[in-house]
Scaffold this motif. Structure first.
Motif, PDB file in Angstrom:
ATOM      1  N   ARG A   1      11.012   3.145   6.829  1.00  0.00           N
ATOM      2  CA  ARG A   1      10.066   2.330   6.059  1.00  0.00           C
ATOM      3  C   ARG A   1       9.258   3.184   5.092  1.00  0.00           C
ATOM      4  O   ARG A   1       9.027   2.797   3.943  1.00  0.00           O
ATOM      5  CB  ARG A   1       9.134   1.571   7.010  1.00  0.00           C
ATOM      6  CG  ARG A   1       9.796   0.428   7.748  1.00  0.00           C
ATOM      7  CD  ARG A   1       8.756  -0.472   8.400  1.00  0.00           C
ATOM      8  NE  ARG A   1       7.981   0.242   9.409  1.00  0.00           N
ATOM      9  CZ  ARG A   1       8.327   0.342  10.679  1.00  0.00           C
ATOM     10  NH1 ARG A   1       9.462  -0.197  11.087  1.00  0.00           N
ATOM     11  NH2 ARG A   1       7.561   0.985  11.544  1.00  0.00           N
ATOM     12  N   SER A   2       8.817   4.344   5.542  1.00  0.00           N
ATOM     13  CA  SER A   2       8.047   5.237   4.663  1.00  0.00           C
ATOM     14  C   SER A   2       8.909   5.725   3.505  1.00  0.00           C
ATOM     15  O   SER A   2       8.472   5.720   2.348  1.00  0.00           O
ATOM     16  CB  SER A   2       7.522   6.435   5.470  1.00  0.00           C
ATOM     17  OG  SER A   2       6.682   6.011   6.520  1.00  0.00           O
ATOM     18  N   ALA A   3      10.134   6.150   3.815  1.00  0.00           N
ATOM     19  CA  ALA A   3      11.033   6.636   2.771  1.00  0.00           C
ATOM     20  C   ALA A   3      11.363   5.523   1.783  1.00  0.00           C
ATOM     21  O   ALA A   3      11.367   5.746   0.564  1.00  0.00           O
ATOM     22  CB  ALA A   3      12.312   7.197   3.390  1.00  0.00           C
ATOM     23  N   PHE A   4      11.635   4.324   2.305  1.00  0.00           N
ATOM     24  CA  PHE A   4      11.986   3.223   1.409  1.00  0.00           C
ATOM     25  C   PHE A   4      10.850   2.885   0.461  1.00  0.00           C
ATOM     26  O   PHE A   4      11.074   2.617  -0.730  1.00  0.00           O
ATOM     27  CB  PHE A   4      12.368   1.984   2.213  1.00  0.00           C
ATOM     28  CG  PHE A   4      12.563   0.766   1.356  1.00  0.00           C
ATOM     29  CD1 PHE A   4      13.672   0.653   0.533  1.00  0.00           C
ATOM     30  CD2 PHE A   4      11.619  -0.237   1.341  1.00  0.00           C
ATOM     31  CE1 PHE A   4      13.843  -0.449  -0.282  1.00  0.00           C
ATOM     32  CE2 PHE A   4      11.776  -1.345   0.532  1.00  0.00           C
ATOM     33  CZ  PHE A   4      12.895  -1.454  -0.275  1.00  0.00           C
ATOM     34  N   ALA A   5       9.612   2.885   0.952  1.00  0.00           N
ATOM     35  CA  ALA A   5       8.472   2.553   0.094  1.00  0.00           C
ATOM     36  C   ALA A   5       8.364   3.529  -1.074  1.00  0.00           C
ATOM     37  O   ALA A   5       8.169   3.124  -2.229  1.00  0.00           O
ATOM     38  CB  ALA A   5       7.185   2.566   0.921  1.00  0.00           C
ATOM     39  N   MET A   6       8.520   4.814  -0.789  1.00  0.00           N
ATOM     40  CA  MET A   6       8.421   5.813  -1.858  1.00  0.00           C
ATOM     41  C   MET A   6       9.621   5.742  -2.809  1.00  0.00           C
ATOM     42  O   MET A   6       9.469   5.866  -4.028  1.00  0.00           O
ATOM     43  CB  MET A   6       8.291   7.206  -1.244  1.00  0.00           C
ATOM     44  CG  MET A   6       6.966   7.419  -0.528  1.00  0.00           C
ATOM     45  SD  MET A   6       6.769   9.072   0.204  1.00  0.00           S
ATOM     46  CE  MET A   6       7.807   8.915   1.652  1.00  0.00           C
TER      47      MET A   6
ATOM     48  N   ALA B   1      18.347   7.054   6.998  1.00  0.00           N
ATOM     49  CA  ALA B   1      17.117   6.671   7.696  1.00  0.00           C
ATOM     50  C   ALA B   1      17.035   5.187   7.999  1.00  0.00           C
ATOM     51  O   ALA B   1      16.302   4.781   8.901  1.00  0.00           O
ATOM     52  CB  ALA B   1      15.898   7.090   6.859  1.00  0.00           C
ATOM     53  N   GLY B   2      17.769   4.335   7.240  1.00  0.00           N
ATOM     54  CA  GLY B   2      17.640   2.896   7.415  1.00  0.00           C
ATOM     55  C   GLY B   2      16.333   2.400   6.817  1.00  0.00           C
ATOM     56  O   GLY B   2      15.607   3.142   6.141  1.00  0.00           O
ATOM     57  N   THR B   3      15.995   1.138   7.080  1.00  0.00           N
ATOM     58  CA  THR B   3      14.749   0.574   6.560  1.00  0.00           C
ATOM     59  C   THR B   3      13.876  -0.029   7.658  1.00  0.00           C
ATOM     60  O   THR B   3      12.837  -0.609   7.361  1.00  0.00           O
ATOM     61  CB  THR B   3      15.037  -0.525   5.519  1.00  0.00           C
ATOM     62  OG1 THR B   3      15.803  -1.570   6.137  1.00  0.00           O
ATOM     63  CG2 THR B   3      15.802   0.025   4.329  1.00  0.00           C
TER      64      THR B   3
ATOM     65  N   THR C   1       0.829  -1.206   0.000  1.00  0.00           N
ATOM     66  CA  THR C   1       0.000   0.000   0.000  1.00  0.00           C
ATOM     67  C   THR C   1       0.862   1.253   0.000  1.00  0.00           C
ATOM     68  O   THR C   1       0.590   2.217  -0.728  1.00  0.00           O
ATOM     69  CB  THR C   1      -0.929   0.003   1.232  1.00  0.00           C
ATOM     70  OG1 THR C   1      -1.743  -1.179   1.209  1.00  0.00           O
ATOM     71  CG2 THR C   1      -1.826   1.231   1.218  1.00  0.00           C
ATOM     72  N   LEU C   2       1.926   1.231   0.810  1.00  0.00           N
ATOM     73  CA  LEU C   2       2.835   2.374   0.840  1.00  0.00           C
ATOM     74  C   LEU C   2       3.558   2.538  -0.494  1.00  0.00           C
ATOM     75  O   LEU C   2       3.698   3.651  -1.008  1.00  0.00           O
ATOM     76  CB  LEU C   2       3.858   2.199   1.955  1.00  0.00           C
ATOM     77  CG  LEU C   2       3.540   2.782   3.339  1.00  0.00           C
ATOM     78  CD1 LEU C   2       4.626   2.420   4.327  1.00  0.00           C
ATOM     79  CD2 LEU C   2       3.356   4.296   3.272  1.00  0.00           C
ATOM     80  N   VAL C   3       4.030   1.409  -1.072  1.00  0.00           N
ATOM     81  CA  VAL C   3       4.826   1.482  -2.305  1.00  0.00           C
ATOM     82  C   VAL C   3       3.980   1.997  -3.463  1.00  0.00           C
ATOM     83  O   VAL C   3       4.331   2.987  -4.126  1.00  0.00           O
ATOM     84  CB  VAL C   3       5.437   0.109  -2.629  1.00  0.00           C
ATOM     85  CG1 VAL C   3       6.135   0.163  -3.994  1.00  0.00           C
ATOM     86  CG2 VAL C   3       6.431  -0.315  -1.546  1.00  0.00           C
TER      87      VAL C   3
END
Length: 599
Positions: A156-161, A148-150, A98-100
């Motif tokens: 997690r939010s940054a990685f999804a985007m 930020a890491g994952t 959903t985030l991705v």
């Protein structure tokens, strides 16, 4: 030997920069990202490199051709995406869908369209505005994720985007080709459809082939106990996957991410991640140096006002869109704000899209140069944005009375870490399981690991002689560390290192004899158990019982003898009578029943 032809001069500059920048900036607690970019600006073609024609000796300490090291920079991005894939799993990736594909897609399209509208109002053509808007809407995977890491909420939010942006890179490139003034109508869209079709087939082949071949290949490499072979196998996988997706028309970073995901599903992911980490860091440094080489300092000085204004507009639009979308998706206000500010700067892939837009005739060379400088400035400012976002998020949380989530511990299970999973380690695990206490085992023998996993034990493959792997065991959150390896030197070295890192952690180590036990106590072990002593005590117990002695007094005398011998060993080790390290008593859930006991 001609250094100019061999490229050794460039290698000297790069390695020298890495050797100077990382320790110097670490000492002042400044991100080395800024250091690498500044070094690139200093020694690049717009810095000292421009003086080479008048001062030939500068050739050996500068880089006059930025394109010569771009392949190394690209390889750094590939290794970065590979390492990100190693930290994931298909289950976790599916949980982020959903985030991705929701927030990620909305963030890219929303920010891209707003920036395109602003650029269109400044006089750019429709195609040029769309191309520039999408390019500037991209954010930096190479810089954001190491910050930020994952595993944290922001990471997690940054990685999804960022993952959606990486997947969307190829469609964006083909879209710009279709929008080009010279594009042949439907041909651009047909090529896009063909590329996506070939890409889907290639990805499917990688998934199926990887699940079948990778476990077998890494098992053979692990049995050789050769770090060189393991490293070669790891690099072979990531390069082959990147070449496959590149040949299909997709970005090579997609193949690198898939390779990491496939290896993450095997028991070898910790070892692969540890052994490739140094190469990733060095290659990323090379990439950042190339970013700095794009900074024309004289151009910045003469055009600082429009450059600053353009940078601020881009960052404000992206921060506002990202923060708003994350807030709508249910994220906490502080988390959404921190992620929005962190994602505000442009990306390394922005430079790729700018080049494509320029080649397609959508923007002029001068416009491309201007926004390339804006991108380089934004990349340099990313560590500063990260700190600013964190401070703003903390202020918001204090104002709203929200408690910061302990996201970094979300995937950590407190318990006992057992290093060495032969017969001794397995027996320790049996007793921990019998009392309902959580544990994780680690062993460098893949056959031991496979046999233990088939028996239902929680054990990972990894070589603890590599410090990077030990760092990833989260010993700061463990309840106890048990060392059962049949390697006296490694046991002492690991005990000393962990004791210096985690002063309060109980360390129980297997010792060969009393001399080795004394050495372990000096290294910082809470308890050292000599095999020779324990076997002699067990033998004595059996003899006394067989001779007709009562079991109770025999066991009591055995305990007294054990305590007496331990005291002697500690006296030999030069320890005080009082224990130096807090003894931890665990309940059935692995919690500390005596957390307030004095050290």
């Amino acid at each position: 030997m001609n250094l100019g032809n061999s490229g050794l001069s460039d290698a000297l500059v790069i390695l020298g920069a890495a050797g100077l920048v990382i320790p110097a900036f670490a000492r002042f607690r400044i991100s080395p990202v800024i250091g690498f970019i500044l070094v690139g600006a200093l020694v690049g073609p717009f810095g000292l490199g421009s003086l080479v024609p008048r001062n030939p000796w500068l050739y050996h300490i500068t880089i006059s051709d930025a394109h010569s090291i771009e392949p190394f920079a690209e390889f750094g991005i590939i290794l970065l995406l590979f390492s990100i894939g190693l930290e994931l799993s298909f289950k976790r990736l599916w949980s982020m869908r959903t985030l991705v594909f929701g927030v990620g897609a909305a963030e890219l399209l929303g920010a891209g369209l707003i920036l395109a509208a602003v650029l269109y109002l400044t006089g750019l053509s429709t195609g040029g505005a769309i191309g520039l808007g999408l390019a500037l809407a991209l954010s930096s995977t190479a810089i954001v994720l190491p910050i930020a890491g994952t595993t944290s909420a922001v990471g997690r939010s940054a990685f999804a985007m960022l993952l959606f942006e990486d997947l969307a890179l190829v469609p964006i490139i083909f879209l710009l080709g279709a929008l080009a003034p010279a594009a042949g109508g439907e041909d651009g869209w047909i090529k896009l459809a063909q590329t996506l079709g070939f890409g889907i087939v290639t990805v499917a082949i990688l998934f199926v082939g990887g699940r079948i071949l990778l476990p077998r290949m890494f098992a053979q490499a692990a049995r050789t106990k050769s770090p060189e072979l393991f490293l070669a196998a790891s690099l072979l996988v990531v390069i082959a996957a990147s070449l496959a997706t590149s040949a299909a028309g997709l970005s090579p970073i997609v193949g690198a991410l898939i390779a990491g995901l496939l290896i993450a599903e095997t028991e070898y992911h910790g070892e692969v991640e540890a052994i490739t980490a140094p190469f990733k860091g060095l290659a990323l440094g090379v990439f950042l140096i190339t970013v700095g080489m794009r900074l024309d300092l004289s151009f910045i000085v003469h055009n600082w006002a429009p450059l600053l204004g353009a940078s601020l507009v881009v960052m404000l639009v992206k921060a506002a869109v990202t923060t708003g979308l994350l807030k709508l998706s249910g994220a906490r206000t502080g988390t959404a704000t921190e992620a929005g500010v962190l994602m505000a700067s442009p990306s390394e892939t922005t430079l790729i899209v700018l080049g494509v837009a320029g080649a397609a005739g959508l923007i002029s060379p001068s416009t491309g140069a201007f926004w390339t400088t804006v991108t380089a400035i934004g990349l340099t400012a990313t560590p500063v944005l990260a700190k600013a976002g964190r401070m703003i998020a903390q202020l918001i949380e204090r104002t709203k009375g929200e408690e910061a989530p302990d996201a970094d511990l979300a995937h950590v299970q407190a318990g006992t870490v057992v290093i060495g999973f032969g017969r001794v380690g397995r027996t320790v695990a049996d007793m921990l399981r019998r009392h309902g206490l959580p544990y994780i085992g680690v062993d460098a023998d893949i056959d031991n690991v496979n046999a233990a996993r088939r028996g239902g034990y929680n054990v990972l493959f990894g070589d603890v002689t590599r410090s990077e792997l030990v760092d990833k065991l989260n010993l700061g959150h463990a309840k106890a560390l048990v060392l059962t390896m049949d390697d006296p030197v490694l046991t002492v070295r690991l005990t000393r290192r962990v004791r210096g890192w985690v002063p309060g952690l109980p360390i129980i180590a297997r010792a060969r004899d009393t001399a080795h036990a004394a050495e372990l106590y000096r290294a910082g072990a809470s308890e050292a158990v000599p095999e020779a002593l324990e076997s002699s005590l067990q033998l004595s117990e059996v003899v006394l019982v067989d001779l007709g002695m009562a079991v109770g007094p025999v066991i009591a005398s055995i305990h007294e003898k054990r305590d007496e011998m331990r005291k002697k060993i500690k006296d030999v080790a030069g320890l005080d009578r009082e224990p130096r390290f807090r003894r931890v008593k665990l309940d059935r859930n692995g919690a500390d029943e005596d957390a307030d006991a004095p050290a």
